[in-house]
Design a protein around this motif. Sequence first.
Motif, PDB file in Angstrom:
ATOM      1  N   SER A   9     -53.161 121.738 -10.049  1.00 32.12           N
ATOM      2  CA  SER A   9     -52.605 122.995  -9.535  1.00 32.12           C
ATOM      3  C   SER A   9     -51.627 123.525 -10.573  1.00 32.12           C
ATOM      4  N   ALA A  10     -51.895 124.715 -11.051  1.00 29.07           N
ATOM      5  CA  ALA A  10     -51.043 125.323 -12.075  1.00 29.07           C
ATOM      6  C   ALA A  10     -50.537 126.672 -11.578  1.00 29.07           C
ATOM      7  N   ARG A  11     -49.232 126.900 -11.718  1.00 28.39           N
ATOM      8  CA  ARG A  11     -48.621 128.159 -11.289  1.00 28.39           C
ATOM      9  C   ARG A  11     -48.021 128.867 -12.498  1.00 28.39           C
ATOM     10  N   PHE A  12     -48.392 130.154 -12.659  1.00 28.56           N
ATOM     11  CA  PHE A  12     -47.912 130.953 -13.784  1.00 28.56           C
ATOM     12  C   PHE A  12     -47.016 132.075 -13.263  1.00 28.56           C
ATOM     13  N   ASP A  13     -45.922 132.342 -13.983  1.00 28.05           N
ATOM     14  CA  ASP A  13     -45.006 133.412 -13.587  1.00 28.05           C
ATOM     15  C   ASP A  13     -45.521 134.788 -13.992  1.00 28.05           C
ATOM     16  N   THR A  14     -46.596 134.809 -14.762  1.00 26.53           N
ATOM     17  CA  THR A  14     -47.203 136.070 -15.177  1.00 26.53           C
ATOM     18  C   THR A  14     -48.641 136.134 -14.684  1.00 26.53           C
ATOM     19  N   ILE A  15     -49.182 137.347 -14.662  1.00 27.50           N
ATOM     20  CA  ILE A  15     -50.577 137.526 -14.249  1.00 27.50           C
ATOM     21  C   ILE A  15     -51.470 137.326 -15.466  1.00 27.50           C
ATOM     22  N   LEU A  16     -52.337 136.318 -15.405  1.00 27.06           N
ATOM     23  CA  LEU A  16     -53.224 136.025 -16.521  1.00 27.06           C
ATOM     24  C   LEU A  16     -54.339 137.056 -16.606  1.00 27.06           C
ATOM     25  N   SER A  17     -54.661 137.462 -17.823  1.00 29.08           N
ATOM     26  CA  SER A  17     -55.752 138.407 -18.040  1.00 29.08           C
ATOM     27  C   SER A  17     -57.098 137.685 -17.930  1.00 29.08           C
ATOM     28  N   GLU A  18     -58.172 138.453 -17.865  1.00 27.84           N
ATOM     29  CA  GLU A  18     -59.517 137.864 -17.805  1.00 27.84           C
ATOM     30  C   GLU A  18     -59.790 137.017 -19.042  1.00 27.84           C
ATOM     31  N   ASP A  19     -59.290 137.484 -20.187  1.00 24.30           N
ATOM     32  CA  ASP A  19     -59.502 136.738 -21.433  1.00 24.30           C
ATOM     33  C   ASP A  19     -58.782 135.398 -21.393  1.00 24.30           C
ATOM     34  N   GLU A  20     -57.558 135.396 -20.862  1.00 22.58           N
ATOM     35  CA  GLU A  20     -56.785 134.148 -20.771  1.00 22.58           C
ATOM     36  C   GLU A  20     -57.427 133.183 -19.784  1.00 22.58           C
ATOM     37  N   LEU A  21     -57.957 133.709 -18.680  1.00 20.80           N
ATOM     38  CA  LEU A  21     -58.622 132.857 -17.697  1.00 20.80           C
ATOM     39  C   LEU A  21     -59.878 132.213 -18.291  1.00 20.80           C
ATOM     40  N   LYS A  22     -60.609 132.988 -19.106  1.00 25.07           N
ATOM     41  CA  LYS A  22     -61.808 132.432 -19.760  1.00 25.07           C
ATOM     42  C   LYS A  22     -61.421 131.338 -20.748  1.00 25.07           C
ATOM     43  N   LYS A  23     -60.309 131.538 -21.464  1.00 26.17           N
ATOM     44  CA  LYS A  23     -59.849 130.522 -22.410  1.00 26.17           C
ATOM     45  C   LYS A  23     -59.478 129.223 -21.693  1.00 26.17           C
ATOM     46  N   VAL A  24     -58.804 129.363 -20.528  1.00 22.48           N
ATOM     47  CA  VAL A  24     -58.436 128.178 -19.739  1.00 22.48           C
ATOM     48  C   VAL A  24     -59.694 127.466 -19.263  1.00 22.48           C
TER      49      VAL A  24
END
Length: 303
Positions: free
Chosen positions: A85-100
């Motif tokens: 479970s990972a919580r981010f203080d910012t909204i991840l973009s589609e590109d960042e989600l694909k990288k993860v």
Amino acid sequence: MDYKNHFDFMKNRNKFFIASIAILIIGLIVLVAMNLNYGVDFKAGTSLDINVGQAVTKEKVDQTFEGAGVKPAITTISGNNDHISARFDTILSEDELKKVSTAMTTAFGDKVSQEVNTVSPDIAKELGYKAMLAVAIASVAICIYVSIRFEWRFAVAAIIAILHDAFIVIAVFAIFRLEVNLPFLAAVLTTIGYSINDKIVIFDRVRENLRFSRIKSSEDLSNMLNASIWQTMARNINTVITVLIAAVCLFIFGSESIKLFALAKIVGLTSGAYSSVCIATPLWYLLKNKSLGSKTRAAAVKE
């Protein structure tokens, strides 16, 4: 049964008031200085729930996120060490989600599955507003119910006590910087429900005893209230312990996502049991005693 040899709750009421006020002041100071540690439900951000299908270590997970070029604010590993479970203080973009997703698949294989939850700033504000509204509506509804069933003094004492219980939970989470999310709100609302139940049990016995007691002085009123508390003590303890056992089991054996809910319940139930005896009943005593004094003075004037 003679309850005069039992612990005198009315006589020690000021000690209880001071202890509660001290905790509430500390919590209020922390709230003003640092605010609550809001989770992604109440502030903009992204949460990822990732099942990797194998046992992992936090070090390996942190390295994987670093490789994807993102850094979570909070990372927890639960289940059989296969759920992240990972919580981010910012909204991840589609590109960042694909990288993860790519980094996780590369590190842990093709069995990786990923669930994304994103809260926008507008939704976060709306959730915060509705959370406060829910607590306010619940408190007002309880106040109206108790006023109709009993009298206004019972309602005032009950509402102050349940707000005390709700704030105790908030204060504990503020002081220890525990995450506040939607399950936390559910715990606060259910705490209010259980708390008023304890108070209704005692108030109902007080109302019964009032019918058969001749209250002429503050001492008579104090003795009647102490007797009412001890007459309902076993029932209240058994009820609270039953629910506490369930909450403790959830905290010990539950998943990471439910642990804070269970902890909030444990704090709330404990506070509710305490306030029913040590806050609500003494508050009613003060209100009723003032009324009793007014009647005594009025009778003296007539004479």
